[in-house]
Write an enzyme that holds these catalytic residues in place. Structure first.
Site, PDB file in Angstrom:
ATOM      1  N   ASP A 170       0.886  -1.167   0.000  1.00 15.46           N
ATOM      2  CA  ASP A 170       0.000   0.000   0.000  1.00 15.46           C
ATOM      3  C   ASP A 170       0.922   1.214   0.000  1.00 15.46           C
ATOM      4  OD1 ASP A 170      -1.641   2.145   0.579  1.00 15.46           O
ATOM      5  OD2 ASP A 170      -2.216   1.435   2.576  1.00 15.46           O
ATOM      6  N   LYS A 205       3.011  11.337  -3.567  1.00 14.36           N
ATOM      7  CA  LYS A 205       1.994  10.623  -4.345  1.00 14.36           C
ATOM      8  C   LYS A 205       1.056  11.595  -5.074  1.00 14.36           C
ATOM      9  CE  LYS A 205      -1.525   7.065  -3.596  1.00 14.36           C
ATOM     10  NZ  LYS A 205      -1.997   6.099  -2.574  1.00 14.36           N
ATOM     11  N   GLU A 227      -7.218   0.659  -4.328  1.00  8.21           N
ATOM     12  CA  GLU A 227      -7.210   0.568  -2.872  1.00  8.21           C
ATOM     13  C   GLU A 227      -8.538   0.075  -2.282  1.00  8.21           C
ATOM     14  OE1 GLU A 227      -5.661   4.413  -1.799  1.00  8.21           O
ATOM     15  OE2 GLU A 227      -3.715   3.912  -2.654  1.00  8.21           O
ATOM     16  N   ASP A 249     -12.554   5.716   2.053  1.00  5.35           N
ATOM     17  CA  ASP A 249     -11.131   5.835   2.403  1.00  5.35           C
ATOM     18  C   ASP A 249     -10.688   7.295   2.354  1.00  5.35           C
ATOM     19  OD1 ASP A 249      -8.364   5.817   2.561  1.00  5.35           O
ATOM     20  OD2 ASP A 249      -8.054   4.280   1.029  1.00  5.35           O
TER      21      ASP A 249
HETATM   22 MG    MG Z   1      -4.192   4.877   2.065  1.00  3.85          MG
END
Ligand code: MG
Ligand code: ADP
Length: 721
Positions: A8, A70, A171, A193
């Site tokens: 992850d 990211k 994800e 999320d």
């Molecule tokens: Mg995350």
């Protein structure tokens, strides 16, 4: 096939997991943590630090500490919102609009892919350490809402890290895998999320080994960091009002400290209703040092963030309508990401879907667990699972008038192939340009351009006659290939979309080579440090042995050797200071010889005496004690260390209660019969034997050859370009 790990790769934190004995296991890093901050830094010596160590240096060395990278993956500079650029390091766009991250320490620029690769490498190494085998393959997760270029960029980051990316996994899909792996019943779940930089929400049908994504939505530019920024602004604005100084633009250190304090306050407010924020000496004005000392309560914080919470509403509603369900049809809500610990976020979910969230999954680890399960599917350790993912955004191409024609609407199940026939818009047009787009807007210009290619050689004909078949193929990773074919001639042209904002193949190859070179440089630097440590350790040992000999045989006996040994030790210290490696080698060899000579003499003396009387001597001159010398404090320079530990004969007899550490006691004598030869070659042989092998220090901390200092100079990049 070796082990495939699941990673992850988060904006804020990253986690690595693997299937062991059929079950997913989170791998703790060498610092003992199950999550690793996604932070990369270069310390004062230009050495790479990743994770907690990098995070810790952020305040002192903000320009060389890169976090939240990211957000920059697979994006063009012009696409970035000003908010994303508010980081304490320097980000710029190059001639091709690609994002570059400046590292003043190395006088180098990195692509976001390279920085992410350093995080991936660290995680892969942690996994290698845990598994005891090389790791070359991985499943990496991305937000479902990542577009094609962001996915490609993630895949390239893996390649730069030396990992073959077996699968790019969404994800929320990963989270659903972790949640639903052992469930028999069929459920419709909502995965919500909120990470540090991204927000993702998906609806899935789970049960009986089938994981079908029904719809997905989100916002790649919304996350916990935005909540921190609200607190930063709140603090900075009130400071500006009272002191006339804007801390956000004044200096990087102040900004970094503000951000850290803001995050801390935010996290605390998830548990308590009011928190104190104290930042002494945040800056100085003509009136002297200035401090921040204030309180923030939860209500005020929620007030500051009201619009951020509202921004989550739209994707949430959209995902339900795209999935074609109403909120009551959701059986379970799975909360993922640290941001979902905020009460206001939980309330939002609750207000739209009247379900309390599932408490069985760990929001920090569930995505990595899912990635490991997917890795298990790849290696066939996990069986009977069917994953049906969707493409998050509509895909199509530009047609006449700059209009986007959609071929694949969003939330189409993948893998998929779809094609359509297009024609020319002008008479005798012999060439068409296929411009691939991703997004929901009507006009091409408002959507994300993934790439263009040309198909030429079309036979001249009146407009609208030629038949060009354009096909879109999306594989299980969500990566797109587009093909155009002239039906009359059979001519074909295709691209695997490497989006205009991602790196060209040539650049990726170069980065892979650079990363190798970097690793090589690191290795060389480490070896140098070890050599230096060994030399320093040898002088310590020499001093100790001299002292012991004086004690046992009197200073008369010792003085014979002292001069030579001390002089050689001085030479070593001097060579260390001057970085003179050849002289260092020579002095080190000579010192080892001198010690050998002295020890031989001692041995002879010892044999002349009665057994037992010199029992203590046996302990003294046995074995090498290099290992014990690896206890340097990293913050001490060699010079300091040596000055402090230099044998001083004033304190020679003021021993602090015995000379030997308990650890040294049980060693057996090493000097045996082989000492009858005093030839130089024999002594060299001995030396070679007693020299510590590099393996003997593995697992011990490595020591930089210069101390870390707190005086990071702000004008670091003076001579930049
Ligand atoms: Mg995350
Ligand atoms: P990512 O997926 O982006 O790596 P994480 O899921 O690790 O991120 O979440 C990180 C975010 O969660 C950060 O913004 C962090 O401040 C926030 N966070 C962590 N714990 C809490 C908490 N108890 N309350 C509020 N926010 C939290």
């Amino acid at each position: 096939m070796g082990r495939v790990v699941g990673i992850d790769l988060g904006t804020t934190n990253s986690v690595v997991a693997v299937i062991e004995g059929g079950k997913p296991v989170i791998i703790a890093n060498s610092e003992g943590m199950r999550t690793t901050p996604s932070v990369v830094g270069f310390n004062k010596d230009g050495e790479l630090v990743v994770g907690q160590m990098a995070r810790r240096q952020a305040v002192l060395n903000p320009q060389n500490t890169f976090y939240g990278v990211k957000r920059f993956m697979g994006r063009r500079y012009a696409e970035l919102q000003p908010e994303s650029l508010r980081v304490a390091y320097t980000v710029r766009g190059d001639e091709e609009e690609n994002i570059k991250i400046r590292c003043p320490r190395l006088k180098k620029e990195f692509a976001p892919e390279e920085v992410s690769a350093m995080i991936l490498r660290k995680l892969a190494e942690e996994a290698e350490r845990y598994l005891g085998e090389e790791v070359t393959e991985a499943v990496i997760t991305v937000p479902a809402y990542f577009n094609d270029s962001q996915r490609q960029a993630t895949r390239n980051a893996g390649r730069i890290a030396g990992l073959e990316v077996k699968r790019i996994l969404n994800e929320p899909t990963a989270a659903s895998l972790a949640y639903g792996l052992d469930r028999q019943d069929n459920q419709t779940i909502l995965v919500f999320d909120l990470g540090g930089g991204t927000f993702d929400v998906s609806v899935l049908d789970v049960g009986d080994g089938v994981f079908e994504v029904r719809a997905t939505s989100g916002d790649t530019q919304l996350g916990g960091n935005d909540f921190d920024r609200r607190i930063v602004d709140w603090l900075a604005e009130s400071f500006l009002e009272t002191n006339g100084v804007d801390l956000r633009s004044k200096d990087r250190q102040a900004l970094q400290r503000l951000m850290e304090a803001a995050e801390k306050a935010k996290i605390e407010l998830s548990g308590v209703s009011v928190t104190d924020i104290n930042l002494p000496f945040i800056t100085a004005t003509e009136d002297g040092p200035k401090h921040i000392e204030t309180r923030l309560d939860r209500a005020e914080f929620e007030n500051l963030c009201g619009d951020l919470v509202s921004r989550m509403r739209r994707p949430l509603k959209l995902v339900l309508s795209d999935a074609g369900i109403s909120p009551v049809q959701i059986d379970e809500v799975v909360l993922v990401g640290g941001g979902t610990r905020m009460p206001i976020v939980q309330q939002l979910v609750r207000s739209l879907i009247d379900r309390s969230a599932n408490q069985n999954v760990n929001p920090d680890e569930v995505v990595a667990v899912g990635a490991a399960i997917q890795a298990g599917i790849v290696t066939r350790e996990v069986k009977d699972i069917l994953l049906l993912d969707v493409t998050p955004l509509s895909l199509g191409l530009e047609t006449i008038g700059g209009v986007m024609k959609k071929l694949l609407p969003r939330n189409t199940t993948i893998p998929v192939r779809r094609s359509d026939i297009f024609s020319t818009s002008e008479n005798n047009q012999t060439m068409v340009e296929v411009h691939v787009l991703q997004g929901e807007r009507e006009m091409a210009a408002d959507n994300n351009s993934l790439g263009r290619f040309k198909l030429s050689g079309i036979p001249p004909a009146p407009r609208g006659v030629a038949q060009i078949q354009v096909s879109f193929d999306i594989d299980a990773n969500g990566i797109l290939q587009v093909t155009a074919r002239d039906k009359t001639t059979g001519r074909e042209q295709s691209i695997t979309v490497a989006g205009s904002s991602t790196l060209s193949e040539r650049k990726v190859s170069k980065m892979i080579a650079d990363a190798d070179k970097f690793a090589q440089g690191d290795r060389e630097r480490r070896e140098r440090v070890e050599t230096r440590n060994r030399a320093a350790a040898l002088t310590d040992r020499a001093a100790r042995q001299l002292k012991e000999v004086s004690l046992d045989f009197g200073s008369q006996f010792a003085s014979h050797y002292r001069r030579r040994i001390e002089s050689l030790s001085d030479q070593i210290l001097d060579s260390l200071e001057r970085d003179d490696e050849r002289r260092l080698d020579r002095a080190q060899a000579d010192l080892q010889d001198a010690l050998y000579e002295m020890n031989r003499e001692v041995r002879l003396q010892y044999e002349d005496e009665e057994d037992g009387f010199f029992d203590s001597l046996k302990r003294t001159f046995v074995g090498n004690d290099y290992e014990d010398d690896y206890s340097y404090n990293t913050r001490e320079s060699y010079g300091e260390k040596r000055r402090r530990r230099r044998p001083s004969y004033e304190d020679e007899y003021s021993s602090e209660g015995g000379y030997y550490d308990e650890r040294e006691r049980p060693r057996s004598p090493r000097y045996s019969n082989s000492y009858d030869s005093s030839s130089r070659s024999e002594s060299r042989r001995r030396r070679a034997e007693s020299a510590p092998q590099s393996g003997s220090v593995s697992g011990r901390p490595r020591y930089p050859n210069r101390p870390l200092q707190n005086d990071w100079d702000e004008d670091d990049d003076d001579d930049w370009f």
